[in-house]
Scaffold this motif. Structure first.
Motif, short mmCIF file in Angstrom:
data_model
loop_
_atom_site.label_atom_id
_atom_site.label_comp_id
_atom_site.label_asym_id
_atom_site.label_seq_id
_atom_site.Cartn_x
_atom_site.Cartn_y
_atom_site.Cartn_z
N LYS A 101 28.93 29.44 49.73
CA LYS A 101 29.14 28.09 49.21
C LYS A 101 29.70 28.15 47.79
O LYS A 101 30.63 27.39 47.44
N GLU A 102 29.16 29.04 46.96
CA GLU A 102 29.66 29.17 45.58
C GLU A 102 31.13 29.62 45.57
O GLU A 102 31.93 29.14 44.76
N LEU A 103 31.47 30.55 46.46
CA LEU A 103 32.86 31.01 46.55
C LEU A 103 33.79 29.88 46.98
O LEU A 103 34.87 29.70 46.41
N LEU A 104 33.38 29.13 47.97
CA LEU A 104 34.24 28.08 48.50
C LEU A 104 34.37 26.91 47.54
O LEU A 104 35.36 26.17 47.57
N ASN A 105 33.38 26.73 46.66
CA ASN A 105 33.41 25.61 45.71
C ASN A 105 34.03 25.98 44.37
O ASN A 105 34.32 25.09 43.56
N ALA A 106 34.23 27.26 44.10
CA ALA A 106 34.78 27.68 42.81
C ALA A 106 36.22 27.21 42.68
O ALA A 106 37.02 27.36 43.61
N ASP A 107 36.57 26.62 41.53
CA ASP A 107 37.96 26.19 41.33
C ASP A 107 38.80 27.26 40.66
O ASP A 107 40.01 27.12 40.51
N SER A 108 38.16 28.36 40.24
CA SER A 108 38.89 29.51 39.71
C SER A 108 37.99 30.74 39.80
O SER A 108 36.75 30.62 39.82
N LEU A 109 38.61 31.92 39.85
CA LEU A 109 37.87 33.17 39.98
C LEU A 109 38.64 34.30 39.31
O LEU A 109 39.87 34.23 39.16
N HIS A 110 37.91 35.34 38.96
CA HIS A 110 38.51 36.60 38.53
C HIS A 110 38.12 37.62 39.59
O HIS A 110 36.94 37.93 39.76
N ILE A 111 39.11 38.12 40.32
CA ILE A 111 38.87 39.04 41.43
C ILE A 111 39.54 40.37 41.13
O ILE A 111 40.71 40.43 40.75
N ALA A 112 38.78 41.44 41.33
CA ALA A 112 39.34 42.79 41.19
C ALA A 112 39.02 43.56 42.46
O ALA A 112 37.90 43.46 42.99
N LEU A 113 39.97 44.32 42.94
CA LEU A 113 39.77 45.12 44.16
C LEU A 113 40.26 46.53 43.92
O LEU A 113 41.36 46.73 43.38
N ALA A 114 39.45 47.50 44.31
CA ALA A 114 39.83 48.91 44.24
C ALA A 114 39.82 49.50 45.64
O ALA A 114 38.82 49.38 46.35
N ASN A 115 40.92 50.10 46.03
CA ASN A 115 41.06 50.74 47.34
C ASN A 115 41.10 52.25 47.13
O ASN A 115 42.09 52.78 46.61
N ARG A 116 40.03 52.94 47.53
CA ARG A 116 39.93 54.38 47.31
C ARG A 116 40.20 55.16 48.60
O ARG A 116 39.61 56.20 48.83
N SER A 117 41.07 54.64 49.41
CA SER A 117 41.44 55.31 50.66
C SER A 117 41.99 56.70 50.38
O SER A 117 42.67 56.92 49.37
N ASP A 118 41.71 57.65 51.29
CA ASP A 118 42.21 59.01 51.13
C ASP A 118 43.66 59.15 51.56
O ASP A 118 44.31 60.16 51.28
N ASP A 119 44.17 58.15 52.28
CA ASP A 119 45.55 58.23 52.76
C ASP A 119 46.52 58.18 51.57
O ASP A 119 46.52 57.22 50.80
N ARG A 120 47.33 59.20 51.45
CA ARG A 120 48.28 59.26 50.33
C ARG A 120 49.52 58.44 50.66
O ARG A 120 50.29 58.78 51.57
N ASP A 121 49.71 57.35 49.93
CA ASP A 121 50.81 56.44 50.23
C ASP A 121 51.17 55.66 48.96
O ASP A 121 50.35 54.91 48.43
N THR A 122 52.39 55.85 48.49
CA THR A 122 52.80 55.16 47.25
C THR A 122 53.01 53.67 47.48
O THR A 122 53.05 52.90 46.52
N ARG A 123 53.14 53.23 48.74
CA ARG A 123 53.47 51.84 49.02
C ARG A 123 52.27 51.00 49.44
O ARG A 123 52.45 49.84 49.82
N THR A 124 51.09 51.56 49.38
CA THR A 124 49.89 50.80 49.69
C THR A 124 49.21 50.39 48.38
O THR A 124 48.99 51.23 47.51
N PRO A 125 48.88 49.11 48.21
CA PRO A 125 48.19 48.68 46.99
C PRO A 125 46.85 49.40 46.83
O PRO A 125 46.04 49.44 47.75
N ALA A 126 46.63 49.97 45.66
CA ALA A 126 45.39 50.69 45.38
C ALA A 126 44.40 49.86 44.59
O ALA A 126 43.19 50.09 44.67
N ALA A 127 44.89 48.90 43.82
CA ALA A 127 44.00 48.09 43.01
C ALA A 127 44.73 46.84 42.55
O ALA A 127 45.96 46.85 42.40
N PHE A 128 43.96 45.78 42.37
CA PHE A 128 44.52 44.62 41.69
C PHE A 128 43.42 43.98 40.86
O PHE A 128 42.23 44.10 41.15
#
Length: 269
Positions: free
Chosen positions: A52-79
């Protein structure tokens, strides 16, 4: 060159969608695995409040880290992105998983205007042929500026749209298989007391860290499995997105990027 860059940016635009789906299945989970003594919120109550808090928020700061072992320069690793329900955003995206370096991009979107500033590594690894080297030399440390009417930039509209993020959260919850939640012992994330809620989604173990005090907000989510290792952090519920935009001196019109020939070789020193 326009088609190659547009495809790449659309791939990057799916990253917040992945972030939403990290927690959607568990937020929709079923009965609590352990008995409730009635003195504290159950795991499902905490999950419901967090959603409910997520759906009601009018703004957020989101960070994502992808620590996949697959080596790929074209896959997003973090934002790292601040975004709101009006479609404004500011942040950065880093490409390359498994130790690969695909470069990074700074992003700013205000209304229909978009600014993106790839670094030299991004241009050289994401744009094939001599076009990437040429673009790195041409644009240097400046932003490429345009609007979401441009097909090269329209994918960023979804990246920066909090409503799209929340829509994916709801869609994922609606499709999620009902599973049991396990409520863990209170711990801390960045100094804040949280309650971990653990469940399974498509064979992966997902843990949501929800603040123990009201309002019960999701502040971290992790997904771990044979092919996945993701960590999402959510902060600054309701805090406005920075309104500053790059100046004209810092920017180059996107028409210059459309004009770059991907087969052209960069000038030699």
């Amino acid at each position: 060159m326009a088609g190659q860059t547009s495809t790449l940016l659309r791939k990057a635009a799916r990253v917040p969608v992945t972030a939403a789906l990290v927690c959607a299945g568990v937020l929709a989970a079923g009965p609590v695995a352990a008995a409730d003594d009635g003195s504290d919120p159950t795991a499902q109550q905490l999950a419901d409040d967090a959603k409910k808090e997520l759906l009601n928020a009018d703004s957020l700061h989101i960070a994502l880290a992808n620590r996949s072992d697959d080596r790929d320069t074209r896959t997003p690793a973090a934002f790292d992105l601040r975004l709101d329900e009006d479609g404004n955003c500011a942040g950065s995206l880093r490409m390359g998983t498994g130790g690969a370096d695909g470069g990074s991009v700074e992003l700013v979107k205000r209304g229909d205007e978009v600014w993106m500033k790839p670094d030299a590594t991004f241009w050289k690894t994401q744009v094939p042929g001599g076009g990437g080297e040429l673009a790195a030399q041409l644009f240097g440390d400046r932003y490429v500026h345009g609007t979401t009417d441009d097909p090269m930039l329209d994918g960023l509209a979804e990246t920066c749209d909090l409503d799209a993020f929340r829509g994916q959260l709801e869609d994922g919850s609606a499709r999620a298989a009902q599973d049991r939640l396990t409520k863990g012992d209170t711990t801390k994330v960045e100094g804040t007391e949280v309650v971990p809620l653990t469940g399974q989604d498509d064979g992966n173990r997902i843990t949501l860290y929800v603040t123990s005090d009201e309002p019960h907000q999701l502040v971290r989510a992790t997904e771990k499995g044979p092919d996945d290792d993701l960590t999402m952090t959510l902060t600054d519920y309701g805090k406005p997105v920075p309104s500053a935009t790059p100046s004209a001196d810092e920017s180059v019109d996107i028409s210059k990027l459309h004009a770059v020939d991907p087969d052209q070789s960069p000038p030699q020193a």
